[in-house]
Design an enzyme around this catalytic site. Structure first.
Site, mmCIF file in Angstrom:
data_model
loop_
_atom_site.group_PDB
_atom_site.id
_atom_site.type_symbol
_atom_site.label_atom_id
_atom_site.label_comp_id
_atom_site.label_asym_id
_atom_site.label_seq_id
_atom_site.Cartn_x
_atom_site.Cartn_y
_atom_site.Cartn_z
ATOM 1 N N LYS A 120 0.841 -1.193 0.000
ATOM 2 C CA LYS A 120 0.000 0.000 0.000
ATOM 3 C C LYS A 120 0.881 1.250 0.000
ATOM 4 O O LYS A 120 1.819 1.335 0.788
ATOM 5 C CB LYS A 120 -0.911 -0.009 1.232
ATOM 6 C CG LYS A 120 -1.875 1.169 1.267
ATOM 7 C CD LYS A 120 -2.901 1.007 2.366
ATOM 8 C CE LYS A 120 -2.446 1.531 3.702
ATOM 9 N NZ LYS A 120 -2.238 2.978 3.764
ATOM 10 N N ASP A 173 -3.380 4.222 -2.020
ATOM 11 C CA ASP A 173 -4.255 4.716 -0.950
ATOM 12 C C ASP A 173 -4.211 6.241 -0.923
ATOM 13 O O ASP A 173 -3.610 6.840 -0.035
ATOM 14 C CB ASP A 173 -3.764 4.101 0.382
ATOM 15 C CG ASP A 173 -4.528 4.606 1.591
ATOM 16 O OD1 ASP A 173 -5.665 5.089 1.434
ATOM 17 O OD2 ASP A 173 -3.969 4.512 2.705
ATOM 18 N N LYS A 189 -7.181 8.034 -1.405
ATOM 19 C CA LYS A 189 -8.516 8.464 -0.930
ATOM 20 C C LYS A 189 -9.054 9.650 -1.719
ATOM 21 O O LYS A 189 -9.320 10.721 -1.170
ATOM 22 C CB LYS A 189 -8.459 8.799 0.565
ATOM 23 C CG LYS A 189 -7.997 7.661 1.449
ATOM 24 C CD LYS A 189 -8.078 8.031 2.925
ATOM 25 C CE LYS A 189 -7.620 6.923 3.839
ATOM 26 N NZ LYS A 189 -6.185 6.609 3.779
ATOM 27 N N ASP A 245 -13.392 14.383 -4.756
ATOM 28 C CA ASP A 245 -13.450 15.642 -5.509
ATOM 29 C C ASP A 245 -14.691 15.576 -6.385
ATOM 30 O O ASP A 245 -15.481 14.639 -6.251
ATOM 31 C CB ASP A 245 -12.155 15.779 -6.346
ATOM 32 C CG ASP A 245 -11.764 17.237 -6.561
ATOM 33 O OD1 ASP A 245 -12.653 18.042 -6.929
ATOM 34 O OD2 ASP A 245 -10.576 17.564 -6.376
ATOM 35 N N THR A 266 -11.257 6.156 10.844
ATOM 36 C CA THR A 266 -11.310 5.652 12.226
ATOM 37 C C THR A 266 -10.888 6.721 13.235
ATOM 38 O O THR A 266 -11.063 6.551 14.432
ATOM 39 C CB THR A 266 -10.440 4.388 12.388
ATOM 40 O OG1 THR A 266 -9.224 4.583 11.678
ATOM 41 C CG2 THR A 266 -11.133 3.166 11.858
ATOM 42 N N ARG A 268 3.082 -0.956 10.777
ATOM 43 C CA ARG A 268 4.154 -1.004 11.770
ATOM 44 C C ARG A 268 4.528 -2.379 12.303
ATOM 45 O O ARG A 268 5.725 -2.636 12.498
ATOM 46 C CB ARG A 268 3.828 -0.025 12.913
ATOM 47 C CG ARG A 268 3.982 1.417 12.465
ATOM 48 C CD ARG A 268 3.271 2.386 13.355
ATOM 49 N NE ARG A 268 1.828 2.283 13.222
ATOM 50 C CZ ARG A 268 0.949 3.072 13.831
ATOM 51 N NH1 ARG A 268 1.379 4.021 14.644
ATOM 52 N NH2 ARG A 268 -0.344 2.929 13.639
HETATM 53 O O1 C5P Z 1 1.010 0.726 11.116
HETATM 54 P P1 C5P Z 1 -0.381 0.229 10.959
HETATM 55 O O2 C5P Z 1 -0.497 -1.275 10.877
HETATM 56 O O3 C5P Z 1 -1.354 0.857 11.931
HETATM 57 O O4 C5P Z 1 -0.792 0.757 9.500
HETATM 58 C C1 C5P Z 1 -2.075 0.663 9.014
HETATM 59 C C2 C5P Z 1 -2.166 1.363 7.694
HETATM 60 O O5 C5P Z 1 -3.536 1.480 7.321
HETATM 61 C C3 C5P Z 1 -1.627 2.778 7.669
HETATM 62 O O6 C5P Z 1 -1.123 3.007 6.356
HETATM 63 C C4 C5P Z 1 -2.835 3.634 7.936
HETATM 64 O O7 C5P Z 1 -2.737 4.912 7.379
HETATM 65 C C5 C5P Z 1 -3.917 2.850 7.210
HETATM 66 N N1 C5P Z 1 -5.278 3.071 7.670
HETATM 67 C C6 C5P Z 1 -5.663 2.911 8.988
HETATM 68 N N2 C5P Z 1 -6.955 3.106 9.373
HETATM 69 C C7 C5P Z 1 -7.851 3.438 8.482
HETATM 70 C C8 C5P Z 1 -7.493 3.594 7.142
HETATM 71 C C9 C5P Z 1 -6.179 3.380 6.780
HETATM 72 O O8 C5P Z 1 -4.860 2.579 9.841
HETATM 73 N N3 C5P Z 1 -9.097 3.583 8.862
#
Ligand code: C5P
Length: 238
Positions: free
Chosen positions: A31, A58, A60, A63, A121, A212
């Site tokens: 992603k 990603d 998003k 527009d 979220t 992460r």
């Molecule tokens: O590091 P982590 O596992 O939290 O990463 C989750 C990924 O998903 C990040 O790129 C974050 O921006 C994305 N994301 C999220 N929650 C959402 C939409 C996207 O954590 N509702």
């Protein structure tokens, strides 16, 4: 492994390419978010596609319909496998995004999957009320997911805790992509609505997005393989 998408939430194309090289074969796709794309532009996406990686762009999009359609066509030309738009852009914008993706088939390009973001979220009930949405977040998520489905989109991004309800409401063929995956609760983490990868898939997710827990692991490929392995223990939907 196919269901595991790793978020390349890194600062530079060089770091992203190095991480993708380490994870190729252990992850089902990568992603690319607005941070990395704004810093490095489309060339890093082209490079990943050239190496055979599935790329979830990603960005998003949100527009007017004509502009979003143009952005979707541009993303299709890059060869991305999946991209997303905000369901809050409304029915006409969602239809335009879906039509633009399908149009890429006429140009002999891969038709990207188009999925919708419902409610970020980071929103809670008070933050939603402040922008005029007085329904509870889960009701708004459901409303927007059904709108996206009705407009012809392929699926939604949803928190793992929303996945079961959306699977029930949207049926078996609508894709559910869930971030917020953790091995276990992590203290001080900014993701409060988490599940393990296996639990997310059992709840109905088709794909999980992990950042992460893989990027910060001492051995990212081993961490990715362990997550992919844990998915095999649940009934997979693809
Ligand atoms: O590091 P982590 O596992 O939290 O990463 C989750 C990924 O998903 C990040 O790129 C974050 O921006 C994305 N994301 C999220 N929650 C959402 C939409 C996207 O954590 N509702």
């Amino acid at each position: 492994m196919d269901q595991l998408l790793v978020a390349l939430d890194l600062d530079t194309a060089e770091e992203a390419a190095r991480m993708a090289d380490r994870l190729r074969g252990a992850a089902g796709g990568f992603k690319v978010n607005v941070h990395l794309f704004t810093a490095e532009g489309p060339s890093l996406v082209r490079d990943l596609v050239r190496r055979g990686d599935r790329v979830f762009l990603d960005l998003k999009f949100h527009d007017i319909p004509n502009t979003v359609a143009g952005a979707v066509r541009a993303a299709a030309r890059l060869g991305v496998w999946m991209l997303n738009v905000h369901a809050g852009g409304g029915r006409v914008m969602l239809q335009a995004a879906s039509a633009a993706a399908r149009q890429s088939a006429d140009e002999n390009e891969r038709v990207p999957l188009v999925i919708a973001v419902t409610v970020l979220t980071s929103f809670d009930r008070a933050a939603l009320a402040e922008i005029g949405v007085t329904d509870a977040p889960d009701a708004q998520v459901e409303r927007l997911a059904l709108l996206a489905q009705d407009a012809g989109l392929d699926g939604v991004v949803a928190s793992p805790l929303e996945a079961a309800r959306l699977r029930e409401r949207c049926g078996p063929d609508f894709l559910i992509v869930t971030p917020g995956i953790r091995a276990a609760a992590v203290e001080g983490d900014d993701q409060s609505r988490t599940l393990t990868a296996g639990a997310a898939v059992r709840a109905g997710a088709n794909y999980i997005v992990v950042g992460r827990p893989v990027l910060r692991a001492a051995d990212p490929a081993a961490a990715a393989r362990a997550i992919a392995e844990s998915l095999r223990q649940g009934p997979a939907r693809t």
